[in-house]
Design a protein around this motif. Structure first.
Motif, PDB file in Angstrom:
ATOM      1  N   PHE A  43      15.551  -5.372 -77.184  1.00 15.17           N
ATOM      2  CA  PHE A  43      14.933  -6.695 -77.149  1.00 15.17           C
ATOM      3  C   PHE A  43      14.923  -7.343 -78.526  1.00 15.17           C
ATOM      4  O   PHE A  43      14.417  -8.448 -78.698  1.00 15.17           O
ATOM      5  CB  PHE A  43      13.483  -6.600 -76.648  1.00 15.17           C
ATOM      6  N   GLU A  44      15.454  -6.681 -79.521  1.00 13.05           N
ATOM      7  CA  GLU A  44      15.355  -7.173 -80.885  1.00 13.05           C
ATOM      8  C   GLU A  44      16.271  -8.369 -81.134  1.00 13.05           C
ATOM      9  O   GLU A  44      17.352  -8.484 -80.562  1.00 13.05           O
ATOM     10  CB  GLU A  44      15.697  -6.063 -81.879  1.00 13.05           C
ATOM     11  N   LYS A  45      15.819  -9.250 -81.989  1.00 13.45           N
ATOM     12  CA  LYS A  45      16.623 -10.343 -82.554  1.00 13.45           C
ATOM     13  C   LYS A  45      17.312 -11.193 -81.494  1.00 13.45           C
ATOM     14  O   LYS A  45      18.461 -11.603 -81.658  1.00 13.45           O
ATOM     15  CB  LYS A  45      17.645  -9.789 -83.538  1.00 13.45           C
ATOM     16  N   GLY A  46      16.617 -11.433 -80.394  1.00 18.56           N
ATOM     17  CA  GLY A  46      17.143 -12.362 -79.411  1.00 18.56           C
ATOM     18  C   GLY A  46      18.227 -11.825 -78.515  1.00 18.56           C
ATOM     19  O   GLY A  46      18.894 -12.591 -77.819  1.00 18.56           O
ATOM     20  N   TRP A  47      18.429 -10.507 -78.474  1.00 15.64           N
ATOM     21  CA  TRP A  47      19.491  -9.937 -77.643  1.00 15.64           C
ATOM     22  C   TRP A  47      19.305 -10.313 -76.169  1.00 15.64           C
ATOM     23  O   TRP A  47      20.281 -10.460 -75.436  1.00 15.64           O
ATOM     24  CB  TRP A  47      19.502  -8.419 -77.807  1.00 15.64           C
ATOM     25  N   ALA A  48      18.071 -10.484 -75.725  1.00 11.25           N
ATOM     26  CA  ALA A  48      17.803 -10.734 -74.307  1.00 11.25           C
ATOM     27  C   ALA A  48      18.201 -12.136 -73.865  1.00 11.25           C
ATOM     28  O   ALA A  48      18.214 -12.419 -72.669  1.00 11.25           O
ATOM     29  CB  ALA A  48      16.312 -10.524 -74.019  1.00 11.25           C
ATOM     30  N   PHE A  49      18.531 -13.013 -74.802  1.00 12.42           N
ATOM     31  CA  PHE A  49      18.877 -14.384 -74.443  1.00 12.42           C
ATOM     32  C   PHE A  49      20.380 -14.549 -74.249  1.00 12.42           C
ATOM     33  O   PHE A  49      21.182 -13.822 -74.835  1.00 12.42           O
ATOM     34  CB  PHE A  49      18.394 -15.351 -75.522  1.00 12.42           C
ATOM     35  N   TYR A  79      12.801 -14.387 -83.684  1.00 12.77           N
ATOM     36  CA  TYR A  79      12.673 -13.889 -82.325  1.00 12.77           C
ATOM     37  C   TYR A  79      11.533 -12.867 -82.281  1.00 12.77           C
ATOM     38  O   TYR A  79      11.277 -12.174 -83.271  1.00 12.77           O
ATOM     39  CB  TYR A  79      13.952 -13.186 -81.874  1.00 12.77           C
ATOM     40  N   PRO A  80      10.854 -12.755 -81.163  1.00 12.37           N
ATOM     41  CA  PRO A  80       9.835 -11.697 -81.048  1.00 12.37           C
ATOM     42  C   PRO A  80      10.491 -10.325 -81.005  1.00 12.37           C
ATOM     43  O   PRO A  80      11.522 -10.145 -80.366  1.00 12.37           O
ATOM     44  CB  PRO A  80       9.150 -12.029 -79.721  1.00 12.37           C
ATOM     45  N   TRP A  81       9.916  -9.385 -81.689  1.00  9.86           N
ATOM     46  CA  TRP A  81      10.414  -7.998 -81.649  1.00  9.86           C
ATOM     47  C   TRP A  81       9.527  -7.253 -80.661  1.00  9.86           C
ATOM     48  O   TRP A  81       8.357  -7.040 -80.895  1.00  9.86           O
ATOM     49  CB  TRP A  81      10.332  -7.373 -83.032  1.00  9.86           C
ATOM     50  N   LEU A  82      10.120  -6.847 -79.553  1.00 15.92           N
ATOM     51  CA  LEU A  82       9.359  -6.203 -78.498  1.00 15.92           C
ATOM     52  C   LEU A  82       9.948  -4.831 -78.190  1.00 15.92           C
ATOM     53  O   LEU A  82      11.114  -4.560 -78.508  1.00 15.92           O
ATOM     54  CB  LEU A  82       9.362  -7.074 -77.245  1.00 15.92           C
ATOM     55  N   PRO A  83       9.177  -3.940 -77.577  1.00 21.57           N
ATOM     56  CA  PRO A  83       9.690  -2.594 -77.305  1.00 21.57           C
ATOM     57  C   PRO A  83      10.826  -2.619 -76.291  1.00 21.57           C
ATOM     58  O   PRO A  83      10.879  -3.471 -75.415  1.00 21.57           O
ATOM     59  CB  PRO A  83       8.459  -1.871 -76.740  1.00 21.57           C
ATOM     60  N   ASN A  84      11.755  -1.657 -76.415  1.00 23.09           N
ATOM     61  CA  ASN A  84      12.902  -1.585 -75.518  1.00 23.09           C
ATOM     62  C   ASN A  84      12.585  -0.904 -74.200  1.00 23.09           C
ATOM     63  O   ASN A  84      13.364  -0.962 -73.267  1.00 23.09           O
ATOM     64  CB  ASN A  84      14.050  -0.837 -76.195  1.00 23.09           C
ATOM     65  N   SER A  85      11.475  -0.217 -74.117  1.00 20.18           N
ATOM     66  CA  SER A  85      11.072   0.440 -72.882  1.00 20.18           C
ATOM     67  C   SER A  85       9.616   0.137 -72.614  1.00 20.18           C
ATOM     68  O   SER A  85       8.884  -0.326 -73.482  1.00 20.18           O
ATOM     69  CB  SER A  85      11.280   1.960 -72.985  1.00 20.18           C
ATOM     70  N   SER A  86       9.196   0.392 -71.383  1.00 19.06           N
ATOM     71  CA  SER A  86       7.830   0.087 -70.991  1.00 19.06           C
ATOM     72  C   SER A  86       6.846   0.928 -71.805  1.00 19.06           C
ATOM     73  O   SER A  86       6.973   2.156 -71.870  1.00 19.06           O
ATOM     74  CB  SER A  86       7.656   0.380 -69.505  1.00 19.06           C
TER      75      SER A  86
END
Length: 411
Positions: free
Chosen positions: A353-359, A378-385
């Motif tokens: 989810f880092e650096k806008g990869w999800a967009f 971009y928000p830095w969020l965890p890659n797993s739950s």
């Protein structure tokens, strides 16, 4: 344990004042073209009857309202005696003819399609759609448009007939330029009772129309109040010029990419398309989205999906469109002017989810390319739950990014 995520992407389709040149080559549809086929089906005392058909072999670009406009230059002194399924925009100078007057005497005729509801005796197959042609992938049954003409002073044999030249196609969207004509095998037609096949009388001529480099021109908005209903029906305004609902962004279309949920092995995205244009119902709309995780798409709701895969085995580009008779019509501005879907992706080892990869990397709406300026962060969020609950202010981070569309004007 699933954790809610709330960062989103908005794609605004706007009339840009940027003056830029688009590339003629479409990397997402490298083989897309419009093919024109000219079939001579009958000889007449001074010429022939031909069926002219345009095939839209573009994967995701429709020819939309107000439709196509086809022209050419006659090789000799040909005239058009009559037409079925289309008409010319001008008759030209036919003063030398007495009694039986041709439909068109211009050296460079311009042809337009007839409208739906045209009397049956003025129709042929694939005509009378107001010039609208669907893309080959989205609706192959409606990806062609045909008309019939009777050409006079044209020669009455294969040796004396000369093919028209300098074909042009003007249509909403990108401009087109015509490639060289070539002879191809005659087409096959069904007789009026549908029981017997017949062939065109000579080799056909085929043209390929490719996308031209085009420039974007300024088309500024006026600020309209959503309560001024009379302005929608103002006869002094073009029915195709946008009349946009008064919003903070003043854009006719918004595409909202919302990363909604983060599971252990999957992640979920919600897509919402909203129409803010009072003058446009987008029939058979489509989205083309480029994202590296489309190879791991596992479930899709209420939208159709087709991988475009312009680079062979790399499945990173998807074409999405509405389910027929359910949400394929994106209504004009109002409570029903939106379409929504959710996409479920499986995670892979490189997922982040880092650096806008999800967009998305690129977004097209009905073939119009959106250019996305990168946000400041971009928000830095965890890659797993996560096992622990994150603070609410982290979970509710919302990222808005505007994508400026350079609307492509026909030449």
């Amino acid at each position: 344990m699933a954790s809610p995520l709330a960062f989103s992407l908005l794609a605004f389709l706007v009339f840009s004042s940027l003056a830029s040149i688009a590339e003629a080559y479409d990397s997402l549809d490298p083989n897309g073209n419009i093919t024109i086929k000219w079939d001579i089906i009958q000889w007449t005392p001074d010429g022939y009857v031909a069926v002219v058909t345009m095939y839209n072999y573009q994967q995701y670009r429709h020819i939309q309202s107000p439709g196509w406009n086809l022209g050419w230059t006659w090789a000799k002194k040909e005239v058009i005696w009559s037409m079925v399924g289309a008409q010319t925009t001008e008759q030209g100078d036919c003063s030398k003819f007495k009694g039986n007057i041709p439909h068109c005497c211009k050296k460079t005729p311009t042809i337009v399609d007839l409208l739906p509801g045209t009397p049956y005796n003025m129709q042929i197959a694939n005509c009378c759609k107001g010039g609208v042609i669907s893309s080959w992938v989205q609706d192959p049954a409606n990806a062609a448009s045909s008309f019939q003409l009777s050409a006079g002073l044209a020669g009455t044999s294969k040796k004396t007939v000369r093919a028209p030249k300098n074909f042009t196609l003007r249509a909403p969207g990108p401009g087109y330029t015509c490639g060289p004509a070539k002879d191809v095998s005659p087409s096959t037609f069904l007789t009026s009772d549908g029981r017997r096949k017949t062939h065109a009388l000579s080799k056909d001529m085929e043209h390929y129309l490719y996308i031209l480099p085009v420039s974007c021109t300024e088309d500024p908005y006026m600020l309209y109040s959503p309560y001024l209903a009379y302005a929608v029906n103002d006869p002094s305004k073009s029915s195709y010029a946008p009349l946009v609902q008064c919003t903070s962004h003043m854009c006719p279309i918004r595409v909202h990419w919302h990363v909604k949920l983060n599971y252990k092995d999957y992640w979920r995205v919600k897509i919402a398309i909203t129409n803010f244009n009072y003058r446009m119902n987008y029939t058979q709309w489509n989205l083309v989205i480029q994202h590296p995780n489309f190879d791991n798409l596992t479930q899709l709701f209420s939208f159709n999906y087709r991988s475009i895969a312009p680079y062979g085995d790399i499945n990173d580009t998807a074409m999405l469109w509405g389910v027929k008779y359910y949400n394929d019509l994106l209504m004009e501005a109002g409570p029903y002017g939106n379409a929504q879907s959710e996409l479920l992706f499986r995670k892979e080892p490189s997922f982040t989810f880092e650096k806008g990869w999800a967009f998305p990397r690129r977004v097209y709406f009905n073939g119009d390319n959106c250019v996305m300026p990168p946000p400041d962060a971009y928000p830095w969020l965890p890659n797993s739950s996560p096992r622990l609950r994150f603070p609410s202010f982290v979970l509710m981070v919302v990222l808005w990014a505007a994508l400026a569309l350079s609307l492509i004007h026909h030449l």
